[in-house]
Design a protein around this motif. Structure first.
Motif, short mmCIF file in Angstrom:
data_model
loop_
_atom_site.label_atom_id
_atom_site.label_comp_id
_atom_site.label_asym_id
_atom_site.label_seq_id
_atom_site.Cartn_x
_atom_site.Cartn_y
_atom_site.Cartn_z
N SER A 1 1.82 6.40 4.53
CA SER A 1 1.33 7.69 4.05
C SER A 1 2.00 8.88 4.72
O SER A 1 1.53 9.99 4.62
CB SER A 1 -0.20 7.73 4.23
N THR A 2 3.13 8.65 5.40
CA THR A 2 3.84 9.79 5.97
C THR A 2 5.12 10.11 5.20
O THR A 2 5.92 10.90 5.62
CB THR A 2 4.21 9.55 7.45
N GLY A 3 5.28 9.44 4.01
CA GLY A 3 6.45 9.75 3.17
C GLY A 3 6.04 10.72 2.10
O GLY A 3 5.76 11.88 2.37
N CYS A 4 5.97 10.22 0.86
CA CYS A 4 5.64 11.13 -0.24
C CYS A 4 4.15 11.47 -0.23
O CYS A 4 3.72 12.43 -0.86
CB CYS A 4 5.99 10.48 -1.57
N GLY A 5 3.34 10.68 0.46
CA GLY A 5 1.92 10.98 0.55
C GLY A 5 1.11 10.45 -0.62
O GLY A 5 -0.11 10.56 -0.65
N GLY A 6 1.78 9.85 -1.59
CA GLY A 6 1.09 9.40 -2.80
C GLY A 6 0.06 8.31 -2.54
O GLY A 6 -0.83 8.08 -3.34
N CYS A 7 0.16 7.64 -1.41
CA CYS A 7 -0.71 6.50 -1.16
C CYS A 7 -1.89 6.87 -0.27
O CYS A 7 -2.66 6.00 0.13
CB CYS A 7 0.09 5.39 -0.50
N ILE B 1 0.84 -1.20 0.00
CA ILE B 1 0.00 0.00 0.00
C ILE B 1 0.88 1.25 0.00
O ILE B 1 0.69 2.15 -0.79
CB ILE B 1 -0.94 0.02 1.23
N CYS B 2 1.86 1.28 0.89
CA CYS B 2 2.75 2.44 0.94
C CYS B 2 4.16 1.97 0.64
O CYS B 2 4.74 1.22 1.41
CB CYS B 2 2.70 3.06 2.33
N SER B 3 4.69 2.39 -0.50
CA SER B 3 6.02 1.89 -0.83
C SER B 3 7.11 2.66 -0.10
O SER B 3 8.17 2.14 0.16
CB SER B 3 6.26 1.87 -2.34
#
Ligand SMILES: Cc1cc2nc3c(=O)[nH]c(=O)nc-3n(C[C@H](O)[C@H](O)[C@H](O)COP(=O)(O)OP(=O)(O)OC[C@H]3O[C@@H](n4cnc5c(N)ncnc54)[C@H](O)[C@@H]3O)c2cc1C
Ligand code: HEM
Ligand code: SF4
Ligand code: SF4
Ligand code: FES
Lengths: 837, 122
Positions: free
Chosen positions: A454-460, A422-424
């Motif tokens: 969802s706390t990295g690039c936010g794309g997910c 889900i979040c890479s």
């Protein structure tokens, strides 16, 4: 046992992530950690580098803080380049001296490749990698016209966008026959080229630069092998990256043929005490030029150092989804169909500018890769099919056809297997999410906190929310809309309770309908509801403690605890006399002065006790509060309109002033912005506002629920050719309906996206009065407009209210000792953390 | 032996704002005094300095309770601090100074440790 020395070379994204992972393990206690960074700045988010040109600062982009390093006992040495490694002695060398290591981590990233073209060392030949590079580009762009990017890949196009945002005429020169040759095929590249040219960036493909010489009309001239040439004032090279492996090379570590430090599955190099992660590392003959694989290496190495024998890096997915100059581009897996027997399905709508290609396996059952240009809405679904090997439907083409042509709906979260990633960025699978839900997480926030998804690039983010909601529902957890632990209601429920029961104070509401004493979530939300319902002064005794500090002190708190002041300047129109007053006040109190994006002036650096004095002066000069601190109407931006503009067809300034004066002070679930343009040229950028008004020959067109900021959204055209009265009546109704039905902190754009029935429903309610509430909405608005007061005027006139502005109640003369200042570009500003006085 | 302390008058009841905080200057530096009339005890004193930023702002935060503990939220980055213990709810390793506080007639008094007094005076 004495601690071992761990040295990390490179304080970039991956190096920082590695430290975050390591300090979370018990092994952290075994090491004295020292980090060397060549750049002078603390690790920052390079992926969002370009935002530096749209206003983000290093602080916004920074990944950690100096305090974090200090708190974890990490010795952070920035601006100190490591120049050599002595493997025999286990030391490294910097200009400051030698340091011994037991374990060494290379996280040196990569550097931009500058092709060996004669003249490439000209001072206006630049690269695009660090914040310093961006400063150079900005400096070079001052006062000139044209900029060229060499290289039409992902970064090159991003750089071209940056040049454009600096006001340059931008060109892209690409050696290959198409843009983004790595990710796209000929059709996709051609469509991207067309779209980008439509946006005003000129693309020159199949051009090989032979030399760069002094220009005639501009600073430089690029000569191409086909005897053509191009004049430009600056050149940004973006022709690929090369691993920064010089240290490894000079210390004889095993290297790849074309560079890169060879590592095994444990991210260890040919020397067992030296490890390499991120873009400098070569794993299985591959360099990974994306951040997610680097993070995976960082996690692996942290586990390895923590003694986990099984930890291993096993490669990474290189699919990408981006928006380049506003154009969606996606590339998944084997995008070029290189797998044996692969077959293609293409969908190409030249009119709409959508191109989609699926690469499927020989038996037609698996998705191997895909290319998307113009519309990424199919990306998430396709990626899940490809990553998880989900069997394709009978007619796989339905996945990329538009719905009107029998296209299938997107893959629901239920259809994803447990292993689905889900979040890479943080390597979180659907199984991990189910795990933390089973372990007690019952909302999105706690799932995020627990898994970091969802706390990295936010794309997910969207996918994550869908998965969490669906899993919660499956477990019979009602997805909670409660605003916090004190009220089992949504904002809309609370609004109705307050309205219907005529409740006027927070105490009554929480006593009768909630529990406990409230918190910083429910108090401001209720304050906003009370203000909308009854419009009492926000400093009325009962309301004071409900407000966020900005509302309480009617000014915006800045990072050093001082405040900024934004007087209202309706429509951005201001007389010279008033401007002079602003200047005089700013001078008297040494306030930093800046023009805001909302066409007014922001004065920074006032202390709490100065606020009432300053406002007294501003009010005397005829200013009112600008509510920049409130969840309320900010500004109505306007272009100059038909009074001056050759093209204008209506008086946009006049309308903007009318609207701003009408809605000023109105409290809403979130801030509200408006703008009015005098003709279709749209100079006021009204379509990016909550309410955008654009003049027509016959009146006004109204757009609603647009947004700028982090998640831009174009406003939806709501009604056309309205008269002045119709326009105001329509806005009254929509605003009031929003105020009554939106969730806490929900901007109009998100409200619209979540409104069941969407735009059509809103039109029925507002234009056709399908709920029969329009009279009530208008009446409510009229009441609010009638009871408007300038909060600052009321406050400065009331000695009791002024008491709130004493910095220290028992020591009026005392100055806050922690505010330290410096001067920059002739104005006073706070000293930043770690900056010498 | 117990260190010497003194109970300093920092303000009067009229200075307090119900359900909210005010800042006072003490010999131990800036202190935030909160008055939560719907609680027992109703008075709390903690350091006015936000430990995450070093800025003097805590008295200007929103008060309330979380899981039964009386708290204030820092107005800068919204971390919560327990008003009784000074413990930060978001970060176990962080807490702010707390001071004993009492009402003496119309005066609010805060107990300042003598050691701190000297170090500030020096
Ligand atoms: C404009 C731009 C946009 C991007 N967009 C994306 C994107 O959308 N998605 C994505 O996944 N990736 C993107 N990337 C790539 C991503 O930024 C990199 O994959 C990531 O930064 C790699 O991290 P790293 O730590 O390996 O290297 P870096 O972040 O480059 O860090 C290496 C650091 O080591 C320092 N260093 C080098 N040598 C020494 C030495 N001898 N001594 C001391 N310090 C040294 C360097 O100065 C540097 O600060 C983008 C990159 C750029 C430039
Ligand atoms: C702590 C939170 C924030 C504060 C204190 C803040 C403050 C401000 C202020 C004072 C202005 C000047 C506007 C005016 O003249 O009144 C402004 C403008 C703006 N802000 Fe924010 N802001 C915040 C968060 C955000 C966020 C999260 C977004 C994006 C979603 C955003 C997007 C904008 C935009 C686009 C403008 C320009 C407005 C225009 O051109 O009309 N802000 N902000
Ligand atoms: S003003 Fe807005 S965009 Fe600028 S730093 Fe603050 S929050 Fe970010
Ligand atoms: S929007 Fe039209 S009227 Fe307004 S400034 Fe631009 S061109 Fe002129
Ligand atoms: S994929 Fe980047 S935050 Fe989840």
């Amino acid at each position: 046992m004495s601690k071992k020395n761990l040295i990390v070379i490179g304080n970039g994204m991956v190096g920082h992530h590695f430290l975050e992972q390591l300090v979370a393990t018990p092994a952290a206690a075994d090491f004295d950690i020292t980090v060397f960074g060549e750049e002078k700045l603390l690790a920052y988010d390079r992926v969002h580098l370009s935002e530096y040109f749209s206003g983000s600062t290093h602080t916004d982009l920074a990944m950690g803080t100096a305090d974090w390093y200090a708190a974890n006992n990490i010795d952070l040495r920035l601006g100190e380049q490591v120049t050599a490694i002595d493997r025999a002695k286990q030391t490294i060398t910097t200009p400051m001296g030698d340091y011994a290591y037991d374990e060494l981590v290379l996280a040196t990233g990569s550097y931009p490749f500058v092709p060996p073209i004669k003249g490439n060392d000209h001072p206006h030949c630049l690269v695009y990698r660090t914040l310093e590079d961006l400063d150079s580009i900005r400096a070079s762009s001052e006062g000139v016209k044209t900029g060229v990017v060499v290289g039409g890949g992902l970064l090159g196009l991003e750089a071209a966008n940056a040049l454009k945002s600096l006001g340059l005429e931008a060109h892209v020169v690409e050696f290959a026959p198409r843009l983004m040759p790595v990710q796209l095929d000929a059709d996709g590249g051609a469509l991207l080229k067309r779209k980008i040219e439509e946006l005003g960036v000129q693309v020159h493909t199949e051009k090989a630069t032979t030399e760069i010489v002094e220009g005639e009309e501009a600073r430089l001239r690029m000569n191409f092998s086909d005897d053509t040439h191009l004049e430009t004032d600056l050149i940004v090279f973006s022709a690929g990256i090369r691993p920064q492996d010089a240290l490894a090379r000079s210390s004889d570590l095993a290297m790849g043929e074309r560079g890169g430090i060879v590592v095994n599955d444990q991210c260890t190099t040919s020397d067992p005490h030296i490890h390499a992660i991120g873009e400098c590392a070569l794993w299985s003959e591959k360099i990974f030029g994306l951040v997610a694989p680097g993070y995976t290496m960082a996690r692996t190495l942290a586990s390895v150092l923590n003694g986990d024998q099984k930890a291993a890096f096993t490669g990474a997915d290189m699919s990408t989804k981006l928006k380049l100059l506003g154009v969606d581009v996606g590339s998944i897996g084997d995008a070029h169909g290189q797998t044996q027997g692969a077959r293609n399905i293409r969908f190409n709508d030249e009119k709409a500018g959508h191109y989609r290609r699926m690469v499927i396996s020989e038996d037609g059952k698996k998705l191997l890769g895909a290319i998307l240009v113009g519309d990424n809405s199919h990306y998430d679904t396709l990626l899940q099919y490809a990553l998880n090997g989900i069997e394709l439907p009978e007619q796989p083409e339905t996945l990329i056809l538009p719905e009107s042509q029998g296209g299938a709906p997107t893959l629901g979260p239920d259809a994803l297997p447990e292993t689905a990633s889900i979040c890479s960025c943080h390597n979180v699978s659907k199984g991990d999410i189910c795990g933390v839900i089973d372990a007690g997480c019952t909302d999105l926030g706690s799932v995020k906190a627990e898994t970091k998804a969802s706390t990295g690039c936010g794309g997910c983010a969207a996918l994550l929310k869908n998965v969490v909601d669906s899993e919660l529902e499956k477990r019979g957890v009602e997805v909670s809309k409660d605003i916090c632990e004190h009220f089992p209601y949504s904002r809309q429920d609370l609004f109705n309770i307050v309205k219907v029961n005529g409740i006027r104070t927070f105490q009554t509401l929480i006593r009768d309908h909630g529990k406990g004493h409230g918190c910083d979530i429910c108090k401001p939300a209720v304050a906003s509801i009370l203000a909308t319902c009854w419009n009492e002064h926000i400093l009325a005794t009962d309301h004071v403690p409900l407000q966020d500090t900005n509302d309480t002190f009617m000014a915006n708190m800045q990072k050093n605890g001082t405040y900024s002041i934004v007087p209202r300047i309706p429509g951005g129109e201001i007389t010279p006399d008033k401007l002079i007053v602003l200047g005089e006040v700013a001078k008297e109190y040494d306030l930093y002065t800046k023009i805001t994006g909302g066409q007014r002036v922001d004065l920074f650096g006032a202390t709490l006790s100065q606020l009432p004095e300053i406002w007294e002066k501003l009010i005397a000069a005829g200013f009112e509060t600008g509510h920049a601190y409130g969840k309320s109407l900010r500004t109505v931006k306007s272009c100059v309109g038909n009074t001056w503009c050759r093209y204008g067809v209506q008086d946009s300034v006049g309308m903007a002033i009318t609207l701003e004066n009408r809605y000023k002070g109105l409290r809403a679930p979130h801030k509200v912005k408006m703008a009015v343009s005098g003709c279709t040229r749209e100079c006021a950028e009204a379509q990016s506002k909550d309410f955008g008004v654009i003049a027509t020959e016959n009146g006004w067109n109204l757009y609603v629920c647009g947004n700028g900021g982090m998640r831009p959204r174009h406003g939806d055209l709501f009604a056309t050719d309205l008269s002045d009265e119709e326009l105001i009546r329509t806005i009254d109704r929509v605003v009031m309906f929003y105020v009554r039905t939106a969730d806490r902190l929900q901007r109009t754009s998100v409200w619209m996206e979540n409104l069941e029935g969407g735009l059509d429903y809103l039109k029925q309610v507002v234009l056709e009065d399908s709920l029969g509430i329009c009279d009530e909405l208008e009446q409510h608005m009229a009441d609010l407009v009638g009871t408007y007061q300038c909060e600052w005027k009321t406050a400065v006139e009331d000695p009791e209210k002024r008491k709130r502005f004493r910095e220290f109640v028992n020591a009026p003369e005392k100055k806050d000792p922690v505010q330290e200042w410096t001067t920059e570009r002739d104005q006073r500003r706070p000293l930043l953390e770690g900056e010498p006085a | 032996m117990k260190a010497r302390t003194s109970w300093d008058v920092v303000c009067t009841v009229d200075d307090l704002v119900p359900e909210s905080g005010v800042a006072v200057w003490t010999e131990d530096g800036p202190v935030a005094v909160f008055y939560l009339p719907h609680r027992l005890p109703a008075l709390f004193a903690i350091s006015h300095t936000d430990p995450f930023t070093g800025k003097n702002v805590l008295a200007r935060g929103i008060t309330g309770d979380l899981k039964g503990q009386p708290v204030v939220a820092s107005p800068l980055y919204k971390q919560h601090f327990n008003l009784q213990t000074g413990q930060c709810l978001e970060d176990e390793g962080v807490n702010v100074e707390t001071y004993p506080i009492l009402l003496d007639g119309n005066n609010v008094r805060v107990e300042i440790p003598a050691a701190n007094k000297e170090s500030v005076a020096a």
